[in-house]
Design a protein around this motif. Sequence first.
Motif, PDB file in Angstrom:
ATOM      1  N   MET A   1       0.945  -1.129   0.569  1.00 10.28           N
ATOM      2  CA  MET A   1       0.024   0.224  -0.283  1.00 10.28           C
ATOM      3  C   MET A   1       0.775   1.194   0.153  1.00 10.28           C
ATOM      4  O   MET A   1       1.714   1.369   0.940  1.00 10.28           O
ATOM      5  N   ASP A   2       0.653   2.985  -0.589  1.00 14.93           N
ATOM      6  CA  ASP A   2       1.322   3.463  -0.417  1.00 14.93           C
ATOM      7  C   ASP A   2       0.844   3.960   0.598  1.00 14.93           C
ATOM      8  O   ASP A   2       0.094   4.869   0.697  1.00 14.93           O
ATOM      9  N   GLN A   3       1.504   4.350   1.201  1.00 14.79           N
ATOM     10  CA  GLN A   3       1.824   5.031   2.919  1.00 14.79           C
ATOM     11  C   GLN A   3       2.896   6.334   2.186  1.00 14.79           C
ATOM     12  O   GLN A   3       3.251   6.974   3.312  1.00 14.79           O
ATOM     13  N   LYS A   4       2.983   6.412   1.588  1.00 18.42           N
ATOM     14  CA  LYS A   4       4.175   7.578   1.988  1.00 18.42           C
ATOM     15  C   LYS A   4       3.238   9.397   0.554  1.00 18.42           C
ATOM     16  O   LYS A   4       3.406  10.519   1.655  1.00 18.42           O
ATOM     17  N   ARG A   5       2.568   9.205   0.229  1.00 22.08           N
ATOM     18  CA  ARG A   5       1.984  10.572  -0.399  1.00 22.08           C
ATOM     19  C   ARG A   5       0.512  10.826   0.148  1.00 22.08           C
ATOM     20  O   ARG A   5       0.051   9.637   1.049  1.00 22.08           O
TER      21      ARG A   5
END
Length: 523
Positions: A275-279
């Motif tokens: 899962m994208d946890q940065k943007r």
Amino acid sequence: MNFKMSLITSLVLAAAAGAASAQTVRIGNQGDALSMDPHSLNESLQLSVLGNVYEPLVNRDKDLKLVPALATSWKQTSPTVWRFELRKGVKFHDGKPFTADDVVFSLARGAGDGSDMRSYTNDFKEVRKINDFTVEIETKAPFPILPDQLSFFYIMSKAWCEENQATKPVDRRKGIENAASFRANGTGPFRLRERQPNVKTSFVRNGSYWGKIEGNVVNVEYTPIGNDATRAAALLSGQVDVIEPVPLQDVARINASGKAKVLQGPELRWIFLGMDQKRDELLYSSVKGKNPFKDKRVRQAFYQAIDINGIQKNVMRGASTPAAQLIGPGVNGYDASMGGRLPYDPEAAKKLLTEAGYPNGFEVSMNCPNDRYVNDSNICQAVAANLAKIGVKINLQVETKGTYFPKILKRDTSLYLLGWSPSTYDAHNVLNAIMRCVDDKGSGQFNLGAYCNPKVDELTLKVQSETDKAKRDAMIKEAFKLHADDIGHLPLHQQALAWGVGDNVQLTQRADNQMPFRYMSVK
């Protein structure tokens, strides 16, 4: 693209052709190698195919034990320096001699921009030539498993790359290609004869190979057959001799055919979701202005909404083992007491989403391949159906791995499916490539959602340099527990190997799903 063989080699092969018409093996796989460049994609199928043409310094045998390859010996001369003595008398397929210059060049090439192998070299400080047949690798900190780390890093010819304007790797993310995309010049037991991407790739036995080729196969024809039914039918009709993977619904039929059998066994590959946890704002989502996956409650809700036992039974037909971690039995450092999966509990998942501020769920896209892992697209469909029960609408983006990998490797994704088989058969590989914070040196290169816990990073570096097994295992366990507590990724299962093999073929099935042609024989 055809390569030019010497007249002598051509005559030898021609003379052998009559007696060796049966010495051809035809392989049908659900996918294709995406390039002939050995530094372009760190993916098991890619490395399996190219491992017949190119070679590492240190290789693995049938039992996955380290054995000499282009290096005849190796030793630590200090805690941070490894010295490799290189094999003399080895020639690349174009006849040029193999020397230390090729090793230094290849390790620099694989560490450069566009390479997908940077996680293998990200902790190197310097690679230096001592003489024509000795190189030293100095690391930033003690690195006792360095030889294991190099067993899938293939060596190219410096001269060939310079002559063919291929000194930089093929960058799959940017769609950049060069001569190494379609041609190959290794030292391995087989030569590339013809390359037709996504149609057929042909290989021929290297008559001047320095080592022993145990099997009797002269020619290998490798054909991608994406459709499961077509692939199984090709094996049963004799159009191909080997298929991988066998569609799970066809295992019993193939075994009962009297024409072929299915070789099955555990694979050192774990399937998981990232899962994208940065943007700050999640791409391809109905949520605007923030990123739900930054909230652990959302990640846990997704985890507990997935009916992994239902997937095991209905999608994988029993040919998988539900996983709680990104490693398992067969990987050095695995401890069965690391902890089990969170329980499947849709009601608890709904409650978590409500607490996180999404009482009605939300909409998000999920990227999946349809020709890379066993039943990959069906797994994604099952996950999407599970998540729908807690109000999450998944927009499935299913595509061939030829376009899938370039997309997710650019991190152009919010939620994705990935499989990982640690090339070192050691937990450090997963820590470094999947769980470590992302930097521009290759750390966390496949941490595509940018999960980051500085404590996990600290432990990863300690695991890399620790020589005391008990201390090292304790650090591995602590790092994996931190990652599990963070719900850094969503573990699904360990998939099983299933190769269909015609009765006329003998081969070796390795737990890493590599298929060396040199072990193949035909009757």
